[in-house]
Design a protein around this motif. Structure first.
Motif, PDB file in Angstrom:
ATOM      1  N   CYS A  21       0.122   5.965   0.746  1.00  0.00           N
ATOM      2  CA  CYS A  21      -0.730   7.136   0.858  1.00  0.00           C
ATOM      3  C   CYS A  21      -1.523   7.313  -0.432  1.00  0.00           C
ATOM      4  O   CYS A  21      -0.951   7.277  -1.524  1.00  0.00           O
ATOM      5  N   SER A  22      -2.832   7.488  -0.296  1.00  0.00           N
ATOM      6  CA  SER A  22      -3.709   7.690  -1.461  1.00  0.00           C
ATOM      7  C   SER A  22      -3.893   9.175  -1.729  1.00  0.00           C
ATOM      8  O   SER A  22      -3.544  10.018  -0.916  1.00  0.00           O
ATOM      9  N   GLY A  23      -4.486   9.488  -2.866  1.00  0.00           N
ATOM     10  CA  GLY A  23      -4.740  10.883  -3.232  1.00  0.00           C
ATOM     11  C   GLY A  23      -3.473  11.636  -3.576  1.00  0.00           C
ATOM     12  O   GLY A  23      -3.317  12.803  -3.227  1.00  0.00           O
ATOM     13  N   VAL A  24      -2.558  10.964  -4.272  1.00  0.00           N
ATOM     14  CA  VAL A  24      -1.262  11.552  -4.612  1.00  0.00           C
ATOM     15  C   VAL A  24      -1.202  11.850  -6.108  1.00  0.00           C
ATOM     16  O   VAL A  24      -1.553  11.005  -6.926  1.00  0.00           O
ATOM     17  N   LYS A  25      -0.756  13.042  -6.440  1.00  0.00           N
ATOM     18  CA  LYS A  25      -0.536  13.435  -7.836  1.00  0.00           C
ATOM     19  C   LYS A  25       0.923  13.143  -8.180  1.00  0.00           C
ATOM     20  O   LYS A  25       1.824  13.433  -7.394  1.00  0.00           O
ATOM     21  N   PHE A  26       1.153  12.563  -9.369  1.00  0.00           N
ATOM     22  CA  PHE A  26       2.488  12.150  -9.791  1.00  0.00           C
ATOM     23  C   PHE A  26       2.945  12.977 -10.986  1.00  0.00           C
ATOM     24  O   PHE A  26       2.183  13.188 -11.932  1.00  0.00           O
ATOM     25  N   PRO A  44      -3.045  12.381 -12.380  1.00  0.00           N
ATOM     26  CA  PRO A  44      -3.683  13.308 -11.438  1.00  0.00           C
ATOM     27  C   PRO A  44      -3.957  12.716 -10.061  1.00  0.00           C
ATOM     28  O   PRO A  44      -4.065  13.456  -9.088  1.00  0.00           O
ATOM     29  N   SER A  45      -4.045  11.388  -9.953  1.00  0.00           N
ATOM     30  CA  SER A  45      -4.349  10.786  -8.661  1.00  0.00           C
ATOM     31  C   SER A  45      -3.942   9.324  -8.631  1.00  0.00           C
ATOM     32  O   SER A  45      -4.096   8.610  -9.620  1.00  0.00           O
ATOM     33  N   GLY A  46      -3.429   8.910  -7.474  1.00  0.00           N
ATOM     34  CA  GLY A  46      -3.037   7.513  -7.310  1.00  0.00           C
ATOM     35  C   GLY A  46      -2.544   7.268  -5.904  1.00  0.00           C
ATOM     36  O   GLY A  46      -2.790   8.064  -4.990  1.00  0.00           O
ATOM     37  N   THR A  47      -1.824   6.165  -5.733  1.00  0.00           N
ATOM     38  CA  THR A  47      -1.300   5.776  -4.432  1.00  0.00           C
ATOM     39  C   THR A  47       0.215   5.651  -4.522  1.00  0.00           C
ATOM     40  O   THR A  47       0.743   5.033  -5.441  1.00  0.00           O
ATOM     41  N   ALA A  48       0.895   6.243  -3.548  1.00  0.00           N
ATOM     42  CA  ALA A  48       2.348   6.158  -3.457  1.00  0.00           C
ATOM     43  C   ALA A  48       2.705   5.208  -2.322  1.00  0.00           C
ATOM     44  O   ALA A  48       2.126   5.280  -1.237  1.00  0.00           O
ATOM     45  N   PHE A  49       3.655   4.317  -2.579  1.00  0.00           N
ATOM     46  CA  PHE A  49       4.119   3.337  -1.609  1.00  0.00           C
ATOM     47  C   PHE A  49       5.599   3.569  -1.366  1.00  0.00           C
ATOM     48  O   PHE A  49       6.342   3.895  -2.285  1.00  0.00           O
ATOM     49  N   VAL A  50       6.027   3.362  -0.131  1.00  0.00           N
ATOM     50  CA  VAL A  50       7.459   3.359   0.169  1.00  0.00           C
ATOM     51  C   VAL A  50       7.745   2.055   0.912  1.00  0.00           C
ATOM     52  O   VAL A  50       7.034   1.668   1.830  1.00  0.00           O
ATOM     53  N   SER A  51       8.765   1.341   0.416  1.00  0.00           N
ATOM     54  CA  SER A  51       9.165   0.079   1.035  1.00  0.00           C
ATOM     55  C   SER A  51      10.617   0.206   1.476  1.00  0.00           C
ATOM     56  O   SER A  51      11.240   1.252   1.311  1.00  0.00           O
ATOM     57  N   ASN A  52      11.165  -0.875   1.996  1.00  0.00           N
ATOM     58  CA  ASN A  52      12.567  -0.859   2.380  1.00  0.00           C
ATOM     59  C   ASN A  52      13.495  -0.939   1.167  1.00  0.00           C
ATOM     60  O   ASN A  52      14.705  -0.830   1.329  1.00  0.00           O
ATOM     61  N   GLN A  53      12.933  -1.075  -0.055  1.00  0.00           N
ATOM     62  CA  GLN A  53      13.759  -1.172  -1.249  1.00  0.00           C
ATOM     63  C   GLN A  53      13.487  -0.103  -2.301  1.00  0.00           C
ATOM     64  O   GLN A  53      14.374   0.236  -3.078  1.00  0.00           O
ATOM     65  N   ARG A  54      12.257   0.434  -2.348  1.00  0.00           N
ATOM     66  CA  ARG A  54      11.912   1.305  -3.464  1.00  0.00           C
ATOM     67  C   ARG A  54      10.711   2.189  -3.139  1.00  0.00           C
ATOM     68  O   ARG A  54      10.035   1.992  -2.149  1.00  0.00           O
ATOM     69  N   ILE A  55      10.456   3.133  -4.047  1.00  0.00           N
ATOM     70  CA  ILE A  55       9.247   3.952  -4.034  1.00  0.00           C
ATOM     71  C   ILE A  55       8.438   3.549  -5.261  1.00  0.00           C
ATOM     72  O   ILE A  55       8.984   3.384  -6.350  1.00  0.00           O
ATOM     73  N   ILE A  56       7.131   3.385  -5.074  1.00  0.00           N
ATOM     74  CA  ILE A  56       6.245   2.956  -6.152  1.00  0.00           C
ATOM     75  C   ILE A  56       5.071   3.923  -6.224  1.00  0.00           C
ATOM     76  O   ILE A  56       4.549   4.340  -5.196  1.00  0.00           O
TER      77      ILE A  56
END
Length: 180
Positions: A21-26, A44-56
């Protein structure tokens, strides 16, 4: 590491990316707030990924500069295994963007001391799907103690018992006539 020519992380062995998902604040905050005893990372903005092993989390822009003031340090990337995530919740405020909150337990050589509060704010939507997938993966890993395989292998084909397939008959069945 990023895949060449993209802003997507290189998958680990047996890793499958399930959602991004894009447009994510961390935001990541650890410690008790006293200078020298706490850490604050933000983007302030980036992309969050979820996999079967981790969150990035990968920010839209990266920098290698660090802050020497009380302002949060910028983050170049952040990765946490599902096994190190506790107390996940999806927050839907009356005003403002939805967010995913969790306690991040530090990993060895991870440069974060003690537990930290991880907050991902979904400014452009997609937070509910992200949080649901992340929660399911974390629960599964914490219950079984192992990372699920990215694909289940199909069983190999075994022919009928015996050495070979049945032979075709030499004669036509009864009542079958060839017309010339």
């Amino acid at each position: 590491m990023l895949e060449q020519g993209t802003r997507h992380p290189v998958p680990l062995p047996n890793e499958n990316f399930l959602y991004h998902c894009s447009g994510v604040k961390f935001e990541l905050k650890s410690g008790d707030g006293y200078p020298g005893d706490s850490l604050s990372l933000a983007s302030p903005s980036g992309t969050a990924f979820v996999s079967n092993q981790r969150i990035i989390f990968l920010p839209s822009t990266t920098t290698h500069a660090t802050s020497t003031t009380n302002q949060p340090h910028t983050v170049n990337s952040y990765t946490i295994p599902h096994a190190n995530i506790r107390d996940q919740k999806f927050v839907q405020p009356l005003f403002g963007a939805n967010r995913f909150e969790a306690i991040a337990v530090p990993v060895a050589n991870g440069h974060v001391e003690g537990r930290a509060m991880l907050v991902l704010t979904f400014k452009e939507g997609g937070g509910f799907d992200f949080a649901t997938i992340a929660r399911k993966m974390s629960e599964r890993i914490q219950e079984t103690g192992e990372v699920p395989a990215h694909e289940e292998e199909l069983p190999g084909y075994e022919g009928p018992p015996g050495d070979s397939l049945p032979a075709y008959p030499d004669e036509a069945p009864p009542g079958y006539e060839q017309h010339r």
